[in-house]
Write a protein that holds these residues in place. Sequence first.
Motif, mmCIF file in Angstrom:
data_model
loop_
_atom_site.group_PDB
_atom_site.id
_atom_site.type_symbol
_atom_site.label_atom_id
_atom_site.label_comp_id
_atom_site.label_asym_id
_atom_site.label_seq_id
_atom_site.Cartn_x
_atom_site.Cartn_y
_atom_site.Cartn_z
ATOM 1 N N ALA A 1 62.243 19.567 1.917
ATOM 2 C CA ALA A 1 63.345 19.366 0.989
ATOM 3 C C ALA A 1 64.599 18.897 1.701
ATOM 4 O O ALA A 1 65.623 18.706 1.090
ATOM 5 C CB ALA A 1 63.626 20.672 0.252
ATOM 6 N N ALA A 2 64.497 18.749 3.023
ATOM 7 C CA ALA A 2 65.684 18.438 3.809
ATOM 8 C C ALA A 2 65.991 16.955 3.863
ATOM 9 O O ALA A 2 67.054 16.565 4.284
ATOM 10 C CB ALA A 2 65.501 18.960 5.232
ATOM 11 N N ALA A 3 65.035 16.109 3.459
ATOM 12 C CA ALA A 3 65.213 14.670 3.600
ATOM 13 C C ALA A 3 65.414 14.017 2.236
ATOM 14 O O ALA A 3 64.459 13.884 1.473
ATOM 15 C CB ALA A 3 64.008 14.049 4.295
ATOM 16 N N PRO A 4 66.641 13.646 1.889
ATOM 17 C CA PRO A 4 66.869 12.970 0.620
ATOM 18 C C PRO A 4 66.307 11.555 0.661
ATOM 19 O O PRO A 4 66.093 10.984 1.726
ATOM 20 C CB PRO A 4 68.399 12.949 0.507
ATOM 21 N N SER A 5 66.055 11.007 -0.514
ATOM 22 C CA SER A 5 65.604 9.620 -0.596
ATOM 23 C C SER A 5 66.817 8.705 -0.496
ATOM 24 O O SER A 5 67.666 8.689 -1.391
ATOM 25 C CB SER A 5 64.873 9.394 -1.927
ATOM 26 N N LEU A 6 66.932 7.980 0.610
ATOM 27 C CA LEU A 6 68.124 7.180 0.882
ATOM 28 C C LEU A 6 67.841 5.699 0.713
ATOM 29 O O LEU A 6 66.870 5.173 1.268
ATOM 30 C CB LEU A 6 68.620 7.442 2.314
ATOM 31 N N PHE B 1 71.201 28.987 16.994
ATOM 32 C CA PHE B 1 70.658 28.686 15.684
ATOM 33 C C PHE B 1 69.226 28.152 15.772
ATOM 34 O O PHE B 1 68.631 27.815 14.759
ATOM 35 C CB PHE B 1 71.512 27.641 14.960
ATOM 36 N N GLY B 2 68.658 28.067 16.975
ATOM 37 C CA GLY B 2 67.351 27.472 17.158
ATOM 38 C C GLY B 2 66.230 28.176 16.405
ATOM 39 O O GLY B 2 65.192 27.582 16.142
ATOM 40 N N ARG B 3 66.427 29.436 16.039
ATOM 41 C CA ARG B 3 65.384 30.166 15.321
ATOM 42 C C ARG B 3 65.232 29.657 13.892
ATOM 43 O O ARG B 3 64.242 29.909 13.240
ATOM 44 C CB ARG B 3 65.705 31.659 15.306
ATOM 45 N N ASP B 4 66.232 28.946 13.368
ATOM 46 C CA ASP B 4 66.130 28.359 12.037
ATOM 47 C C ASP B 4 65.231 27.126 12.094
ATOM 48 O O ASP B 4 64.716 26.768 13.138
ATOM 49 C CB ASP B 4 67.522 27.986 11.513
ATOM 50 N N ASN B 5 65.061 26.442 10.940
ATOM 51 C CA ASN B 5 64.163 25.288 10.917
ATOM 52 C C ASN B 5 64.876 24.024 11.363
ATOM 53 O O ASN B 5 64.718 22.964 10.779
ATOM 54 C CB ASN B 5 63.560 25.105 9.525
ATOM 55 N N THR B 6 65.659 24.155 12.438
ATOM 56 C CA THR B 6 66.438 23.033 12.946
ATOM 57 C C THR B 6 65.549 21.841 13.292
ATOM 58 O O THR B 6 65.833 20.702 12.897
ATOM 59 C CB THR B 6 67.241 23.468 14.193
ATOM 60 N N LEU B 7 64.489 22.096 14.043
ATOM 61 C CA LEU B 7 63.623 20.996 14.459
ATOM 62 C C LEU B 7 62.958 20.325 13.263
ATOM 63 O O LEU B 7 62.774 19.104 13.239
ATOM 64 C CB LEU B 7 62.569 21.511 15.448
ATOM 65 N N GLY B 8 62.594 21.116 12.254
ATOM 66 C CA GLY B 8 61.988 20.544 11.062
ATOM 67 C C GLY B 8 62.945 19.621 10.328
ATOM 68 O O GLY B 8 62.553 18.545 9.857
ATOM 69 N N VAL B 9 64.199 20.024 10.231
ATOM 70 C CA VAL B 9 65.209 19.193 9.576
ATOM 71 C C VAL B 9 65.428 17.906 10.370
ATOM 72 O O VAL B 9 65.530 16.813 9.803
ATOM 73 C CB VAL B 9 66.543 19.966 9.429
ATOM 74 N N ILE B 10 65.468 18.016 11.687
ATOM 75 C CA ILE B 10 65.669 16.832 12.527
ATOM 76 C C ILE B 10 64.498 15.862 12.365
ATOM 77 O O ILE B 10 64.703 14.657 12.214
ATOM 78 C CB ILE B 10 65.835 17.244 14.002
ATOM 79 N N ARG B 11 63.267 16.390 12.394
ATOM 80 C CA ARG B 11 62.090 15.522 12.236
ATOM 81 C C ARG B 11 62.092 14.840 10.875
ATOM 82 O O ARG B 11 61.771 13.654 10.756
ATOM 83 C CB ARG B 11 60.805 16.337 12.416
ATOM 84 N N ALA B 12 62.470 15.582 9.828
ATOM 85 C CA ALA B 12 62.455 15.028 8.473
ATOM 86 C C ALA B 12 63.492 13.930 8.288
ATOM 87 O O ALA B 12 63.358 13.071 7.418
ATOM 88 C CB ALA B 12 62.683 16.144 7.454
ATOM 89 N N ASN B 13 64.536 13.959 9.103
ATOM 90 C CA ASN B 13 65.640 13.004 8.942
ATOM 91 C C ASN B 13 65.846 12.148 10.182
ATOM 92 O O ASN B 13 66.949 11.652 10.420
ATOM 93 C CB ASN B 13 66.941 13.765 8.637
ATOM 94 N N LEU B 14 64.778 11.972 10.970
ATOM 95 C CA LEU B 14 64.911 11.320 12.267
ATOM 96 C C LEU B 14 65.453 9.892 12.143
ATOM 97 O O LEU B 14 66.327 9.482 12.918
ATOM 98 C CB LEU B 14 63.566 11.309 12.984
ATOM 99 N N GLY B 15 64.950 9.136 11.170
ATOM 100 C CA GLY B 15 65.407 7.761 11.009
ATOM 101 C C GLY B 15 66.889 7.687 10.672
ATOM 102 O O GLY B 15 67.637 6.906 11.269
ATOM 103 N N PHE B 16 67.308 8.512 9.706
ATOM 104 C CA PHE B 16 68.728 8.530 9.332
ATOM 105 C C PHE B 16 69.592 8.999 10.496
ATOM 106 O O PHE B 16 70.655 8.433 10.770
ATOM 107 C CB PHE B 16 68.943 9.435 8.121
#
Length: 276
Positions: free
Chosen positions: A7-12, A210-225
């Motif tokens: 849900a972290a990656a909006p359609s841009l 904050f690394g215990r949060d889903n930081t890496l998942g958010v970064i991967r989901a929005n890598l292009g942006f």
Amino acid sequence: MTEPAAAAAPSLSRAHLLTGFGAGGAIGVLGGLIGLGGAEIRLPVLISLGFNALPAIIVNRVLSLVVVAFALPARAATIPFAEVAGHWPVIATLLAGSLVGAWTGATFATGLASRTLFRAIAVLLIITAALLVAGGDPELRHMPIDGTVQLVAGVAAGFGIGLAVALMGVSGGELLVPTLVLLFGLNVKLAGSVALAVSLPTLLVGFARFGRDNTLGVIRANLGFLALMAAGSIAGAFLGGQLLGIVPSYVLLPLLGLILVLSAWKIWRHGNAAEA
């Protein structure tokens, strides 16, 4: 509870991506010119592009780190690294407080992020802006204290700035630059580079906590942006660093004051939203 990475990656759209690149460039210019990470300016842009709150904060923190990391070398032609390193006692004093503040703020973020705290920070920014732009020589506009009192005040200020870094995902430059000008008597151009030297490790500590949060998942989901906005930020930071040798200090102080006022308004509104 964190939001799922999906849900972290909006359609841009292409227009949104271009907006991200352009906004990254503009904010990067401020980083290179004044020594700010630009998080308070960037966050409303991310939300307007469709990011939910948590992904926006995580993406904002990553991009602040990019701006700070590239702004410091971009300014080196005007403010050499040796000159920044020469103020290591000031850097060490602020880091002594900011690193602890960043770790503490990240640990107790939920309990501390109240409307009262955000409003207190907003009022502090307004007072700081007024002190910065209220007449006098920018080279001499600082508090007449030194020695142990200055040391204690510096550590305390660093702790408060570290809290702000952790709680709001900012680089702390909006508070560090005025602190360096008002408390330690640095001119605004030098203060910007010293602020970046303090911001970088402070951001890293907050980020690691904050690394215990889903930081890496958010970064991967929005890598292009992220890559696109980071590219704009890097280009902007380089341009801002080149402009530093051209733009006079008497222009930078009112500009910083304006940014502080705008940041205060955004933080005040963020506090209202947090309470709702």
